[in-house]
Enzyme design. Structure first.
Site, PDB file in Angstrom:
ATOM      1  N   SER A 156     -34.902 -24.492 -42.199  1.00 15.03           N
ATOM      2  CA  SER A 156     -35.288 -25.237 -41.008  1.00 15.03           C
ATOM      3  C   SER A 156     -36.800 -25.135 -40.759  1.00 15.03           C
ATOM      4  CB  SER A 156     -34.458 -24.761 -39.815  1.00 15.03           C
ATOM      5  OG  SER A 156     -34.553 -25.685 -38.768  1.00 15.03           O
ATOM      6  N   ASP A 233     -25.233 -31.898 -40.277  1.00 11.70           N
ATOM      7  CA  ASP A 233     -26.259 -31.184 -39.501  1.00 11.70           C
ATOM      8  C   ASP A 233     -26.766 -32.112 -38.394  1.00 11.70           C
ATOM      9  OD1 ASP A 233     -28.686 -30.128 -38.596  1.00 11.70           O
ATOM     10  OD2 ASP A 233     -29.233 -29.352 -40.569  1.00 11.70           O
ATOM     11  N   HIS A 266     -25.954 -27.000 -39.560  1.00 13.43           N
ATOM     12  CA  HIS A 266     -27.305 -26.457 -39.703  1.00 13.43           C
ATOM     13  C   HIS A 266     -27.353 -24.938 -39.850  1.00 13.43           C
ATOM     14  CE1 HIS A 266     -31.622 -26.862 -39.407  1.00 13.43           C
ATOM     15  NE2 HIS A 266     -31.705 -26.038 -38.388  1.00 13.43           N
TER      16      HIS A 266
HETATM   17  N1  LIG Z   1     -29.788 -25.178 -30.904  1.00 12.31           N
HETATM   18  C1  LIG Z   1     -30.360 -23.953 -31.359  1.00 12.31           C
HETATM   19  C2  LIG Z   1     -31.622 -24.299 -32.101  1.00 12.31           C
HETATM   20  C3  LIG Z   1     -32.123 -23.176 -32.872  1.00 12.31           C
HETATM   21  C4  LIG Z   1     -31.551 -23.129 -34.273  1.00 12.31           C
HETATM   22  O1  LIG Z   1     -30.701 -23.915 -34.702  1.00 12.31           O
HETATM   23  N2  LIG Z   1     -32.059 -22.169 -35.006  1.00 12.31           N
HETATM   24  C5  LIG Z   1     -31.682 -22.042 -36.381  1.00 12.31           C
HETATM   25  C6  LIG Z   1     -32.938 -22.272 -37.197  1.00 12.31           C
HETATM   26  S1  LIG Z   1     -33.777 -23.768 -36.721  1.00 12.31           S
HETATM   27  C7  LIG Z   1     -31.191 -20.625 -36.651  1.00 12.31           C
HETATM   28  O2  LIG Z   1     -31.311 -20.140 -37.748  1.00 12.31           O
HETATM   29  N3  LIG Z   1     -30.641 -19.963 -35.631  1.00 12.31           N
HETATM   30  C8  LIG Z   1     -30.245 -18.565 -35.726  1.00 12.31           C
HETATM   31  C9  LIG Z   1     -28.951 -18.287 -36.423  1.00 12.31           C
HETATM   32  O3  LIG Z   1     -28.167 -19.223 -36.689  1.00 12.31           O
HETATM   33  O4  LIG Z   1     -28.710 -17.101 -36.760  1.00 12.31           O
HETATM   34  C10 LIG Z   1     -30.659 -23.041 -30.171  1.00 12.31           C
HETATM   35  O5  LIG Z   1     -30.880 -23.558 -29.095  1.00 12.31           O
HETATM   36  O6  LIG Z   1     -30.674 -21.803 -30.360  1.00 12.31           O
END
Ligand SMILES: N[C@@H](CCC(=O)N[C@@H](CS)C(=O)NCC(=O)O)C(=O)O
Length: 287
Positions: A156, A233, A266
Site C-alpha cells: 500500500s 480491494d 487490501h
Molecule cells: N481503512 C483503514 C485504512 C488503513 C489501512 O488499510 N492500512 C493498511 C495499509 S494502507 C494496513 O496495513 N493496515 C494495518 C493492518 O492491516 O495490519 C483504517 O482506517 O485503518
C-alpha cells in the site's frame, strides 16, 4: 549508532528481532524489525566474513514495524532463502508536532516515505532519506549483510515507498515488488493529502515521489517489477490506481508482472497469500 534490542523471538530457526535507535534524519528514536535467518548463526560458527542479502519491507498507513512481522508469515520464506529482512516503522513518533496524531492517513503512522519540505514537518518527517540512506548504513554496521545485494518491497503506502525508492536510486536495489501499492499518489486522495501536507502545493515536487511519473524517467537496469493487487480491494479504483502505473510502465518499456488476484481485499490475509512468491522473485536477483 548504538542499537537497543527491544525483543528477540526464535522463528523458523532464525530470530525475529526489534530494535530501537536514535535517528539523525528524523530527529527522534526509531524502531525497526530485523529477521535474522538461521544461516547467519550457522556462518558465525565458521566463516565470519560471510555476508547475506538484505530485503527491506515498507508497511502502509496505520502500521508500525509489527504488522508485517506478526501477520504476513514471511519468516518461513526468509529462513529458506537465507535473506535478512528489515522493516522500519512507518513514521517518526512523538515529535510533539501539532496535529501529528489527528488522522490515520497523515502524520504518525503515515510518513509516506517522502522528505517533507513544509516548515512544520521538515525537521522530522524525512522517511525517504531515513529508508534509503540512514537505515542501510545502520544495518550494514550491525548485521552481516552485503550492501551490494539489497532489494525492497512493501504494501500500500509502503508499496508506493518501495517503488519510488527503487526508481529514484538506480543500482541501489537489485529488485522491487509491491502489494497493492499507491501507484499514482499525485492524483489519489491519500497521496494528495500527504503530498500537500508534507511538500506543499507545488505539484512538480509531488511528481518526484510518484512512481507513475518516475518510471518514465528511470535510467537504471530495467529489471522486472512484480505487483500483486487484490481484485476485491476497496481502495483499488480510487486510491491505488494500478492501471495508471501499468500504462506508464508499458510506455517506458519497463517489464512489469502485474497480477490481479481475484477476490482478495487490501489486508494482510492477501499479503500472506502471496508473500512466498515475492521472496522467490527477490531471491532470483539477490543470489
Ligand atoms: N481503512 C483503514 C485504512 C488503513 C489501512 O488499510 N492500512 C493498511 C495499509 S494502507 C494496513 O496495513 N493496515 C494495518 C493492518 O492491516 O495490519 C483504517 O482506517 O485503518
Amino acid at each position: 549508532m548504538a542499537l537497543e534490542l527491544i525483543s528477540s523471538s526464535k522463528s523458523f530457526g532464525g530470530f525475529q528481532k526489534i530494535f530501537k535507535h536514535s535517528s539523525k534524519e528524523t530527529g527522534c528514536s526509531m524502531t525497526f524489525a530485523a529477521y535474522i535467518p538461521p544461516q547467519v548463526a550457522a556462518a558465525a560458527d565458521g566463516d565470519t566474513s560471510k555476508k547475506f542479502p538484505v530485503l527491506y519491507w515498507l508497511s502502509g498507513l496505520t502500521c508500525t514495524e509489527k504488522n508485517f512481522i506478526e501477520k504476513s508469515g514471511f519468516q518461513r520464506f526468509a529462513a529458506e532463502a537465507g535473506i535478512v529482512v528489515i522493516g522500519p516503522d512507518t513514521s517518526p513518533r512523538g515529535c510533539n508536532i501539532e496535529g501529528e496524531e489527528d488522522a490515520y492517513d497523515f502524520g504518525t503512522g503515515a510518513g509516506f516515505y517522502v522528505d517533507a519540505t513544509e516548515e512544520k514537518w521538515k525537521k522530522n518527517y524525512r522517511m525517504y532519506s531515513y529508508v534509503t540512506k540512514e537505515l542501510p548504513v545502520v544495518v550494514a554496521a550491525n548485521f552481516p549483510v552485503d550492501p551490494s545485494r539489497q532489494s525492497i518491497f512493501g504494501h500500500s503506502a509502503g508499496g508506493h515507498g518501495a517503488l519510488i525508492c527503487f526508481l529514484k536510486n538506480p543500482g541501489q536495489y537489485r529488485s522491487v515488488s509491491a502489494f497493492a501499492p499507491i501507484s499514482n499518489p499525485s492524483v489519489a486522495p491519500w497521496g494528495i493529502k500527504a503530498f500537500t501536507g508534507y511538500l506543499g502545493s507545488n505539484q512538480d515536487a509531488w511528481k518526484q515521489y510518484d512512481a507513475t511519473h518516475l518510471i518514465g524517467q528511470y535510467t537504471g537496469e530495467k529489471v522486472e517489477i512484480l505487483i500483486d493487487q487484490g481484485g476485491a480491494d476497496d481502495n483499488k479504483a480510487n486510491q491505488l490506481l494500478p492501471q495508471n502505473f501499468e500504462e506508464a510502465a508499458k510506455i517506458a518499456g519497463h517489464p512489469l508482472r502485474y497480477r490481479d488476484q481475484e477476490g482478495y481485499d487490501h489486508g494482510y490475509y492477501f499479503v500472506a497469500s502471496f508473500i512466498g512468491d515475492h521472496f522467490k522473485h527477490h531471491a532470483k536477483f539477490l543470489a
